[in-house]
Motif scaffolding. Structure first.
Motif, short mmCIF file in Angstrom:
data_model
loop_
_atom_site.label_atom_id
_atom_site.label_comp_id
_atom_site.label_asym_id
_atom_site.label_seq_id
_atom_site.Cartn_x
_atom_site.Cartn_y
_atom_site.Cartn_z
N UNK A 202 2.17 -32.00 -15.19
CA UNK A 202 1.31 -31.54 -16.08
C UNK A 202 0.40 -30.21 -15.52
N UNK A 203 0.55 -29.86 -14.19
CA UNK A 203 -0.31 -28.70 -13.78
C UNK A 203 0.34 -27.49 -14.22
N UNK A 204 -0.23 -26.25 -14.43
CA UNK A 204 0.17 -25.16 -14.69
C UNK A 204 0.34 -24.34 -13.75
N UNK A 205 1.25 -23.37 -13.71
CA UNK A 205 1.68 -22.50 -12.37
C UNK A 205 2.10 -21.12 -13.17
N UNK A 206 2.09 -20.26 -12.27
CA UNK A 206 2.55 -18.87 -12.49
C UNK A 206 3.95 -18.79 -11.91
N UNK A 207 4.82 -18.03 -12.59
CA UNK A 207 6.16 -17.91 -11.94
C UNK A 207 7.09 -16.91 -12.88
N UNK A 208 8.40 -16.82 -12.40
CA UNK A 208 9.18 -16.07 -13.36
C UNK A 208 9.98 -16.92 -14.30
N UNK A 209 10.02 -16.33 -15.60
CA UNK A 209 10.80 -17.18 -16.68
C UNK A 209 12.08 -16.44 -16.92
N UNK A 210 13.27 -16.95 -16.86
CA UNK A 210 14.47 -16.20 -17.25
C UNK A 210 14.98 -16.66 -18.69
N UNK A 211 14.92 -15.99 -19.66
CA UNK A 211 15.13 -16.07 -20.92
C UNK A 211 16.63 -15.82 -21.18
N UNK A 212 17.34 -16.91 -21.67
CA UNK A 212 18.73 -16.97 -21.93
C UNK A 212 18.66 -16.68 -23.68
N UNK A 213 18.82 -15.46 -24.01
CA UNK A 213 18.52 -15.01 -25.44
C UNK A 213 17.06 -15.47 -25.76
N UNK A 214 17.42 -16.41 -27.05
CA UNK A 214 15.96 -17.02 -27.55
C UNK A 214 16.18 -18.49 -27.84
N UNK A 215 17.21 -19.23 -26.83
CA UNK A 215 17.44 -20.54 -27.20
C UNK A 215 17.37 -21.29 -25.97
N UNK A 216 17.18 -20.96 -24.82
CA UNK A 216 17.20 -21.45 -23.43
C UNK A 216 16.41 -20.78 -22.62
N UNK A 217 15.71 -21.28 -21.59
CA UNK A 217 14.87 -20.57 -20.76
C UNK A 217 14.84 -21.18 -19.24
N UNK A 264 16.89 -24.96 -27.67
CA UNK A 264 15.65 -25.43 -28.67
C UNK A 264 15.79 -24.36 -29.68
N UNK A 265 15.03 -24.70 -30.90
CA UNK A 265 15.33 -23.99 -32.12
C UNK A 265 13.94 -23.20 -32.29
N UNK A 266 12.82 -23.73 -31.70
CA UNK A 266 11.29 -23.03 -31.77
C UNK A 266 10.55 -23.39 -30.62
N UNK A 267 9.80 -22.30 -30.45
CA UNK A 267 8.95 -22.61 -29.06
C UNK A 267 7.43 -23.36 -29.42
N UNK A 268 7.34 -23.37 -30.80
CA UNK A 268 5.98 -23.81 -31.67
C UNK A 268 5.94 -25.41 -31.43
#
Length: 509
Positions: A202-217, A264-268
């Motif tokens: 549950x802790x928040x951290x900074x990092x690099x996010x690799x987005x595969x299109x808009x369906x996976x990360x 995933x379908x939506x990030x909301x």
């Protein structure tokens, strides 16, 4: 109708005039003669005067009056006929003119009705067009609003463009499609961004996010790396599935042979992490009835184990005892066979010992001894069989009871709180489904095992009967029959031996 009325009036006139003329002539006749003077008292009445021959009679006067009236009526009839013909001519002309007028009016009415239908059709078409244009306008406005809100999430808002605010529909659509096409091109590639995401704890951290299109990360940080799933409000968190090597490899530009990802379908909306329930949690979700069914299932397991041990012990070395005893009896070694059976345990040894103990008895008495021994040995073989079948029968019924109880609880919750929150209904549904599942889990194996054990017990009893039949035939063939003089002594001896054999059998058990 008018013609018939006129003719009827003429007929009444023709019938009324002669009668009126006759009445008038009768009234006028006394007035012409004058009032008759009454004779003086005491005088004779004057003689009746006789009209002179040249005076016309009443008949002639009436005939003349009738002729005059008939001539008058004939003239009236002629005039009426002329008037009737004239009226018919005028009415025919009027009717023809009216018919022509009606035809003209009907044609005008039909023409106006056609015009009215055409106008109504045009009005309906215009209303449909207006409604379609209104719906199209609302749809376009909704499309513009959704497109703008979607593009705003990616810092591509359209409300800042003058064409989108004050432009024509064609320009707005072209701008929307152009912006959407650019966004799709950007989202259809693998891209890297620096952002924050949540770890497993549950802790928040900074990092690099690799987005595969808009369906996976995937997320990579010093504290943790792996597959990312939506955490709500356009945020990410790590998934429990370990995939740190895949995330780090994608960050370095490597392509792993197996690419694990969460689509995933939506990030909301946040993804709930569902954990598998343990056996105790599943049973506990069934409520009290679920625990009762589980207790009955454990009781069935214990009874099955006990009955299996009993049947196994009863059938232990049964074949060896049967073969050895029958061999000794076939060799006419009854005493050796009896001693051998007395040293063994089990239903076969006790049955053969009882047969050889009463070898000198008659066949009927020997058969009674065999029947008594078989009944005595069948009781342990049938032990707990009926209990297992009863539990196997009532387990599905308990599951059905749990189902009814759970559905009643569910409907009570629906009545009180409605169906807005499905989590409120999960308790009753769990009771309804879990109890049925537990009841079937207990009943199906219990019926199967009980049937197999009953079949095993029946096989043992059948082998006991077959062994008793063979042994009795061999014993009766080797032992001579008793004489009549000694029959009472033999009978007394066999009864005592039978009691002793029965006591020995019970003591062996």
């Amino acid at each position: 109708m008018i013609r018939a009325t006129q003719l009827f009036i003429c007929y009444l006139i023709l019938c009324w005039l002669p009668a009126s003329i006759l009445a008038q002539s009768k009234i006028e006749q006394p007035s012409e003669q004058g009032p008759s003077e009454a004779p003086a008292p005491g005088t004779k009445p004057a003689a009746k005067q006789v009209n002179p021959p040249d005076t016309p009679s009443d008949t002639e006067t009436l005939a003349a009056a009738y002729k005059r009236e008939f001539a008058f009526l004939a003239e009236q009839k002629r005039e009426l006929n002329d008037r009737l013909r004239e009226f018919r001519t005028r009415s025919g002309q009027t009717e023809q003119a009216l018919r022509q007028r009606i035809s003209v009016l009907e044609r005008e009415n039909l023409s106006q009705a056609n015009q009215e239908d055409n106008l109504r059709t045009q009005l309906t078409t215009a209303e449909h067009k207006e409604e379609s244009l209104h719906e199209r306008s609302e749809l376009l406005e909704m499309t513009y609003s959704q497109a703008n809100s979607t593009l705003k999430k990616y810092q591509r808002a359209l409300d800042k463009h003058a064409t989108f605010v004050d432009g024509e529909e064609d320009g707005k659509l072209s701008l929307v499609f152009a912006a959407a096409d650019d966004l799709l091109k950007d989202l259809s590639v693998v891209r890297k961004t620096h952002d924050k995401f949540f770890l497993l704890d549950g802790t928040e951290t900074d990092g690099q996010i690799i987005h595969i299109g808009n369906i996976a990360a995937y997320g990579v940080s010093n504290q943790g790396s792996g597959i990312l799933v939506p955490a709500g409000n356009n945020r990410f968190r790590l998934w429990a599935e370990p995939a740190a090597d895949i995330a780090e490899g994608l960050l370095n530009g490597n392509r792993p042979p197996l690419l694990k990802m969460y689509l995933y379908e939506s990030r909301e909306r946040a993804i709930d992490i569902t954990t598998e329930k343990s056996v105790m949690e599943i049973i506990d979700s069934g409520g009290l009835i679920g625990w009762v069914i589980v207790a009955l299932g454990l009781l069935v397991v214990i009874l099955v184990v006990v009955r299996t041990v009993i049947l196994y012990s009863k059938n232990l070395r049964a074949k060896a005892i049967r073969i050895e005893t029958l061999r000794l009896l076939a060799d006419q070694q009854v005493e050796q066979a009896l001693n051998y059976c007395q040293r063994q345990t089990g239903p076969f040894a006790r049955l053969l010992a009882a047969i050889m103990t009463h070898a000198k008895a008659e066949r009927d008495h020997l058969e009674d001894v065999i029947s008594e021994t078989l009944l005595h040995e069948s009781a342990p073989l049938n032990r707990f069989g009926a209990t297992i079948l009863v539990i196997a029968t009532i387990s599905p019924l308990l599951g059905l009871l749990g189902t009814v109880t759970g559905m009643i609880s569910t409907f009570d919750i629906i009545t009180e709180f409605g169906t807005g929150d499905p989590k409120l209904l999960s308790g009753g549904i769990s009771i309804a489904l879990v109890t049925t599942q537990l009841g079937l889990i207990v009943a199906i194996p219990a019926v199967l095992v009980a049937t197999m054990l009953n079949s095993w017990a029946e096989t043992i009893k059948r082998e006991l009967e077959e062994t008793a039949l063979k042994a009795s035939n061999l014993v009766l063939g080797n032992v001579p029959q008793a004489t009549p003089a000694a029959s009472s002594d033999i009978t007394r001896q066999t009864v005592d031996d039978g009691l002793a054999g029965g006591a020995m059998g019970y003591s062996a058990i």
